[in-house]
Design an enzyme around this catalytic site. Structure first.
Site: not given
Ligand code: MOS
Length: 743
Positions: A471, A710
């Site tokens: 996604g 992230e």
């Molecule tokens: Mo991410 S928590 O390394 O998919």
């Protein structure tokens, strides 16, 4: 052709998704398939004394009931189950091989029936009698029963670090603080539950459709546990409805589905229910983070210490590496960090968006805010004072670092100079207004990856690589990278992914997909381009025959000479003289010596505005701004979505998310979306903006992208917590900051 990389083009799979034609794993229609449902343990520790499946077996249309009494016996290769061979995402699994219960919500049976409804009903009739053993799930009560893990972080960093003399730095300072910050259990809640369809093509060949972030890791782990060569297992994952790390590892239900399909002698489709997702497929551990910091009167840090204690299971090891950012973010001369684990009777905690950095930057960036207040110094100025010009731990240059620009642009755009330093000094009517900020940071990772590029007779480009679409926009950004490498419009490029029959790529975790697979796609299309050029220059029928390679340009499906654009032809024309009317090239791309030469991170600055009702303690986040430096941005629209999604999750970490463990029962109790609060639209800031500063990084990888999956969540919860302090004068060091902690 102007470059497509960077442009905010719409998702190439957007139409499929909004019209319901993108087939997710649980929606796969497989001929003759039946439905599997897991039965989970209701106790956290003990043994199965008896399991009665007779009622389930009598339910009409039930095909099979699998328990530890009749499950196929696997060769688990000892207590570690050979998990390290599967890479960092390998987990020790519970596969109905014995009667032991290690955590609540551990699979104890699989019921298979003709329909989903039959399976659900039959599963509800399975009776399990347990022999209970004492359990412990409470971190705070066991802070002195820790051990040091072998390593921390995704790159096998050491668990501890030390430079200078922290105690000396703490005692010879103008201002100092020492506090404990804590974060609760948190659970990933992707919209799409985990789902697996297992199809035995013959007794030695298995096809697995799986909601996984890593088709190749999945293949390796499933094959290993079932005693098959990896090439006999094919894993397919075309669309994923969010994963956030929870679909990175191969969890027990995946292997159990294949085992059930063997017993049933039919394809089996199995999806987890929402409550089953609380405990059996990873979650974020609670953290207990002790921070000490000290500074001179001018704001220069003299010492920083960050010690994290978190939980792991009895049978496996996972570290929420919250102390890592404190090693490298500030130029503190005296610095130490550590990680310690407590064994608890819980499922194994796991990767959850910015594992380590998300709770770690909460604690670190709140502590930096607190120290700035001790010094009566502006929090942005305090951070600039301690700006690390090189990696202070590794003593290496950054591959690039534009954090200063992030602070400066963010402060300017947010209007930071209009902020008064004093808490409780800003109001909007009756509401207390607070402005907070924090630093965002996430390592830039990369793994080896391969891709295949094919130029087809109609002049379209097909590129294949095994990678995954969570996604995040993988289909779209890979299409853009491929298109630019051959001067084609995006509409003439097709990118296929999510299949172990395609070239090998890493897990979509650690924000590394763009960097790793993007570099491979770039390399494969470059190799194809060189092939095309060679043919054009050497084929006597080509209008480019005899020209020099440096003079060749590709533009909109045409190949020609820069010096004489009329000398050229379409790619179709060129291909029409080739056998099969097709050309293809495969290429790999992997990290090299730059990894040793440079320290590589993406950085950012987060700003938040909150309005707090002084009587009720209700916090409204009215504004968020994140300014990030993450190298080359491949698609401005999908990047914005990733970054704001992370920022909102960080806000949610600060104010909402908390998986409640009932320590008496050893169970998570709010295992549903009604009671586990994820932010809805009304909780999200009215104004939210994510900006990226221009950053050219020639070192990280060939496409210069640092990865953005992230970093958005890092620092975000601290910015909100710091804003709450600025609004209220109340420093909450225990997330989430709920109403009861503010009134
Ligand atoms: Mo991410 S928590 O390394 O998919």
């Amino acid at each position: 052709m102007p470059e497509i990389v960077g442009k905010p083009i719409d998702r190439v799979d957007g139409r499929l998704k909004v019209t319901g034609r993108a087939t997710y794993t649980g929606e796969r229609q497989i001929p003759n398939a039946c439905h599997g449902i897991l039965v989970m343990s209701t106790i956290p520790k003990g043994h199965i004394a008896a399991i009665d499946t007779s009622a389930a077996e009598r339910v009409p249309r039930v095909v099979a009931v699998m328990t530890h009494l009749n499950a196929p016996k696997l060769n688990l290769k000892g207590p570690d189950q050979g998990k390290d061979e599967a890479g960092p995402a390998g987990k020790v699994l519970q596969l109905l091989q014995d009667d032991a219960i290690h955590y609540a919500n551990q699979p104890v049976a699989v019921v298979v029936a003709e329909t989903f409804e039959d399976a659900v009903y039959a599963a509800s009739t399975v009776q399990v009698r347990y022999q209970l053993e004492p359990h412990q799930t409470d971190l705070a009560a066991h802070l002195h029963e820790t051990h040091t893990p072998k390593k921390a972080g995704g790159g096998d960093e050491p668990a501890d670090s030390r430079r200078g003399n922290v105690n000396a730095g703490l005692s010879n300072a103008y201002a100092r603080l020492e506090h404990v910050y804590s974060t609760p259990f948190e659970t990933h809640n992707p919209m799409e539950p985990h789902a697996t369809v297992a199809v035995w093509d013959d007794p030695a060949h298995l096809t697995v459709y799986d909601a996984t972030q890593g088709v190749f890791g999945d293949r390796k782990r499933v094959a290993m546990l079932l005693g098959l060569p990896a090439e006999n297992v094919r894993v397919i994952s075309l669309f994923i409805g969010g994963g956030f790390g929870s679909k990175g590892p191969t969890w027990s239900h995946v292997v159990l589905t294949a085992m059930a399909a063997k017993i049933a002698n039919r394809p089996v489709k199995l999806a987890l229910t929402r409550p089953q997702m609380f405990g059996s497929i990873g979650f974020r551990s609670e953290t207990h983070q002790s921070l000490a910091a000290a500074a001179k009167q001018d704001g220069t840090l003299t010492a920083l210490r960050h010690d994290t204690i978190c939980q792991t299971s009895r049978f496996d090891e996972f570290v929420e590496s919250a102390s890592l950012s404190a090693r490298m973010l500030y130029a503190s001369p005296n610095n130490s960090t550590s990680h310690k684990l407590i064994r608890s009777d819980i499922g194994t905690p796991s990767y959850m968006r910015a594992p380590g950095e998300a709770p770690g930057t909460y604690a670190l960036e709140c502590a930096m805010d607190e120290l700035a207040y001790e010094l009566k110094m502006d929090p942005v100025a305090f951070r600039l004072k301690n700006y690390a010009e090189e990696d202070p731990e590794k003593k290496k240059p950054w591959s690039s670092k534009s954090l200063r620009q992030c602070y400066e642009q963010g402060a300017q755009r947010f209007g930071w100079s209009k902020r008064s330093l004093e808490p409780r000094s800003m109001r909007d009517g009756n509401k207390l207004v607070g402005w907070g900020m924090a630093t965002a940071v996430y390592p830039t990772r990369r793994s080896a990856a391969s891709a295949m590029a094919k130029l087809r007779g109609d002049g379209t480009l097909l590129v294949e690589a095994g990678t995954q679409e969570l996604g995040t926009g993988t289909y779209t950004i890979m299409t853009q990278v491929a298109a630019d490498a051959l001067g084609l419009p995006a509409g003439r490029v097709q990118f296929r992914l999510g299949d172990t029959d395609y070239p090998q790529t890493p897990v979509s975790g650690g924000s590394q997909t763009a960097a790793s697979t993007g570099s491979a796609v770039h390399a494969a299309v470059q190799a194809l381009r060189e092939k095309v050029v060679q043919i054009a220059l050497t084929d006597s029928q080509s209008p480019l025959s005899g020209a020099s390679a440096g003079d060749v340009i590709f533009d909109s499906g045409r190949i020609s000479l820069r010096s004489n654009p009329s000398r050229g032809e379409t790619l179709q024309k060129l291909l029409s003289r080739q056998a099969n009317r097709e050309l293809q090239a495969e290429a790999s791309a992997k990290p090299g010596s730059e990894q040793e030469q440079y320290s590589m991170y993406a950085f950012g600055a987060q700003f938040a505005e909150v309005k707090v009702d002084p009587d009720l303690g209700v916090v409204e986040v009215s504004r968020m701004l994140g300014v990030f430096a993450a190298g080359r941005i491949l698609n401005a629209k999908t990047a914005r979505s990733q970054l704001t999604g992370g920022m909102i999750w960080g806000m949610s970490m600060a104010l909402h998310e908390h998986t409640f463990m009932d320590d008496r029962l050893g169970r998570f109790v709010n295992n549903n979306l009604a009671e586990y609060h994820v932010p809805v639209h009304a909780d999200s800031p009215a104004q939210i903006e994510a900006l990226c500063v221009e950053e050219v990084d020639p070192h990280v990888n060939p496409i210069g992208a640092k990865g953005i999956g992230e970093i958005g969540i890092t620092g975000s919860s601290a910015a909100v917590a710091n804003a709450v302090f600025h609004a209220t004068g109340r420093r909450v060091r225990d997330l989430p900051i709920t109403v009861d902690k503010l009134i």
